[in-house]
Design a protein around this motif. Structure first.
Motif, short mmCIF file in Angstrom:
data_model
loop_
_atom_site.label_atom_id
_atom_site.label_comp_id
_atom_site.label_asym_id
_atom_site.label_seq_id
_atom_site.Cartn_x
_atom_site.Cartn_y
_atom_site.Cartn_z
N THR A 185 31.55 28.38 40.87
CA THR A 185 31.09 29.71 40.89
C THR A 185 31.14 30.72 39.79
O THR A 185 31.91 30.06 38.90
N PRO A 186 30.53 31.87 39.70
CA PRO A 186 30.79 32.50 38.38
C PRO A 186 32.22 33.30 38.18
O PRO A 186 32.45 34.12 37.47
N PHE A 187 33.09 33.09 39.13
CA PHE A 187 34.32 34.07 39.22
C PHE A 187 35.18 33.11 38.10
O PHE A 187 35.04 31.99 37.86
N THR A 188 36.24 33.89 37.64
CA THR A 188 36.99 33.43 36.39
C THR A 188 38.33 33.32 37.01
O THR A 188 38.86 34.31 37.59
N LEU A 189 38.97 32.12 37.06
CA LEU A 189 40.21 31.63 37.68
C LEU A 189 41.26 32.30 36.97
O LEU A 189 41.38 31.95 35.72
N LEU A 190 42.31 33.00 37.27
CA LEU A 190 43.79 33.09 36.76
C LEU A 190 44.62 32.27 36.90
O LEU A 190 44.42 31.30 37.88
N PRO A 191 45.56 32.15 36.13
CA PRO A 191 46.77 30.94 36.31
C PRO A 191 47.14 31.20 37.86
O PRO A 191 47.31 32.45 38.32
N CYS A 192 47.49 30.01 38.54
CA CYS A 192 48.34 30.27 39.79
C CYS A 192 49.57 29.24 39.67
O CYS A 192 49.41 27.97 39.78
N ARG A 193 50.64 29.83 39.37
CA ARG A 193 51.81 28.88 39.24
C ARG A 193 52.63 28.82 40.47
O ARG A 193 53.65 27.88 40.57
N GLY A 194 52.41 29.58 41.42
CA GLY A 194 53.18 29.55 42.73
C GLY A 194 52.56 30.46 43.94
O GLY A 194 51.56 30.99 43.54
N THR A 195 53.01 30.36 45.03
CA THR A 195 52.45 30.94 46.26
C THR A 195 51.31 30.47 46.77
O THR A 195 50.89 29.21 46.26
N TYR A 196 50.64 30.93 47.81
CA TYR A 196 49.30 30.16 48.28
C TYR A 196 48.09 31.19 48.05
O TYR A 196 47.08 31.12 48.98
N PHE A 197 48.32 31.89 46.85
CA PHE A 197 47.28 32.59 46.46
C PHE A 197 46.67 32.44 45.00
O PHE A 197 47.19 32.29 44.04
N GLN A 198 45.20 32.83 45.09
CA GLN A 198 44.79 32.49 43.82
C GLN A 198 44.01 33.55 43.37
O GLN A 198 43.02 34.11 44.16
N LEU A 199 44.14 34.21 42.07
CA LEU A 199 43.54 35.46 41.80
C LEU A 199 42.28 35.00 41.11
O LEU A 199 42.10 33.80 40.42
N ALA A 200 41.19 35.87 41.24
CA ALA A 200 40.01 35.53 40.62
C ALA A 200 39.39 36.84 40.15
O ALA A 200 39.22 37.70 40.78
N SER A 201 38.72 36.69 38.61
CA SER A 201 38.17 38.01 38.11
C SER A 201 36.64 37.92 38.49
O SER A 201 36.08 36.80 38.35
N TYR A 202 35.97 39.07 38.73
CA TYR A 202 34.48 39.03 39.12
C TYR A 202 33.98 39.92 38.19
O TYR A 202 32.85 40.44 38.32
N ALA A 203 34.55 39.97 37.15
CA ALA A 203 33.86 41.09 35.95
C ALA A 203 32.71 40.84 35.61
O ALA A 203 31.97 41.51 35.33
N GLY A 204 32.30 39.25 35.50
CA GLY A 204 31.09 38.81 35.24
C GLY A 204 30.00 39.06 36.08
O GLY A 204 28.81 38.74 35.95
N LEU A 205 30.38 39.45 37.46
CA LEU A 205 29.53 39.32 38.62
C LEU A 205 29.06 40.75 39.06
O LEU A 205 28.02 40.88 39.58
N SER A 206 29.96 41.81 38.99
CA SER A 206 29.55 42.95 39.39
C SER A 206 30.27 43.91 38.82
O SER A 206 31.46 43.62 38.18
N ALA A 207 29.73 45.16 38.78
CA ALA A 207 30.51 46.36 38.38
C ALA A 207 31.19 47.26 39.36
O ALA A 207 31.74 48.26 39.12
N LEU A 208 31.03 46.83 40.71
CA LEU A 208 31.87 47.39 41.85
C LEU A 208 33.15 47.57 41.60
O LEU A 208 33.61 46.63 41.03
#
Length: 391
Positions: free
Chosen positions: A309-332
């Motif tokens: 997908t066009p999401f940009t993945l941020l590092p995930c070193r622990g937990t069960y959560f994944q952060l992703a930037s949608y800056a290239g997808l929407s200005a919302l």
């Protein structure tokens, strides 16, 4: 509906709303969205754990257990912490079973923070810390985890410490970012609080979910910090039973005595048969030692799906959560984007701006990947449909 009697409530917390996790889970249910917002698994724990609870119920272990927790579970906790981090807490005076980690965190704050005291927290900050601080009359002071790797700036923290600083709250593995405190971080924290009466509250509920061969560095295993820290963990996160709401704290007797003064009157004790069942279940250490590999497989699977997908993945070193930037997808703004995702894409996520006091918006959202493979695939299919790749 009860008739309105024109009662003037004068809310103590007029600005305090409903937690974002409730809001997004409700929206997911209304929209039929795949719920990757709230952090809970959609799969079951092992049946042997449920069988043990039933067995203890039938054996008559249904009355009030001891306030600090049943001896069997406290001993199992002490043994686990000693095996993992090298510190053996006293089973009678240095471990308390709690009604989940949120209760443990609130109780610790209530036990040590007085009106006018300051508590340093790190933004993005998990959403139960600040309301607890404010409920007891304290003031949250915000340090910043540096985007995009979400590392602490200890120079900034040093500048925030004042004579009114009563507590510092740390969280590693960190929710929502998945970052970890390093050995260097712990040494810098120890140097900052040396010679002070500052108490550390360490939220380590994801202690067993650390990836890529990294080790979780518990404050309970740090020779200097252990003596001033209340360390929180969660059986709900470890054993896929978040709805049971059972956690624990460990810490030196001088702190635990104060913790228990509050604990006895806001909860007193925790469901007895479940405590006994967990104590039995803990005897097989592979059940918590294998959690990192279990969730790393899910993380890697989900990251492969999101990479399409066009999401940009941020590092995930622990937990069960994944952060992703949608800056290239929407200005919302991220909250509006998350609501749009639930309604129009059919995938519910958490906007990260809600973890900032000023609503800082880096256009980043949080996905929970503690889900069955088919759930993650269903979410990915909806994302692929909403954000088709160029031909």
């Amino acid at each position: 509906m009860i008739e309105n009697q024109q009662l003037a409530v004068h809310s103590k917390f007029p600005a305090m709303g409903t937690t974002i996790f409730t809001v997004m889970s409700r929206l997911a249910a209304e929209c039929g969205a795949v719920n990757l917002s709230q952090g809970f698994p959609d799969f079951q724990a092992e049946p042997v754990l449920f069988d043990a609870v039933h067995r203890h119920m039938c054996a008559g272990r249904n009355q009030y257990p001891p306030m600090a927790g049943v001896p069997e579970l406290r001993q199992a906790i002490v043994d686990k912490v000693a095996a993992l981090y090298g510190t053996r807490f006293d089973v009678e005076s240095e471990v308390t079973v709690t009604a989940g980690a949120t209760q443990a965190i609130f109780t610790a704050i209530a036990a040590f923070v007085r009106p006018g005291d300051e508590v340093i927290v790190f933004e993005p900050v998990y959403d139960c810390y600040v309301p607890a601080i404010e409920t007891v009359g304290g003031t949250a002071v915000y340090a910043q985890l540096k985007f995009p790797d979400y590392a602490p700036d200890w120079t900034q923290v040093a500048q925030l410490i004042t004579p009114r600083t009563r507590m510092i709250i740390v969280n590693s593995p960190h929710n929502p970012t998945g970052s970890l405190l390093t050995a260097a971080d712990l040494e810098q924290l120890a140097a900052l609080v040396r010679g002070t009466d500052i108490v550390i509250l360490s939220d380590e509920v994801y202690e067993h979910i650390v990836f890529d061969g990294a080790a979780h560095l518990s404050l309970s295993g740090h020779a200097e910090l252990a003596g001033r820290s209340i360390v929180v963990s969660s059986f709900g996160k470890t054993y896929h039973i978040t709805g049971w709401k059972i956690g624990y704290v460990v810490g030196p007797a001088v702190l635990m005595a104060e913790f228990r003064k509050v604990h006895q009157f806001n909860v007193f004790t925790v469901h007895g048969p479940s405590q006994l069942a967990i104590a039995e279940y803990m005897q097989d250490a592979s059940r918590h030692l294998g959690l990192a590999a279990f969730y790393q497989e899910k993380r890697d699977f989900f990251r492969r799906l999101l990479e399409k997908t066009p999401f940009t993945l941020l590092p995930c070193r622990g937990t069960y959560f994944q952060l992703a930037s949608y800056a290239g997808l929407s200005a919302l703004p991220d909250r509006a984007f998350a609501e749009w995702m639930a309604r129009e894409v059919g995938v519910a996520v958490i906007p990260v701006s809600v973890f900032y006091a000023d609503g800082r918006d880096d256009r980043v959202v949080r996905f929970c990947f503690a889900k069955k493979e088919e759930t993650l695939l269903a979410a990915a299919e909806r994302l692929d449909k909403a954000f088709p790749r160029p031909a």
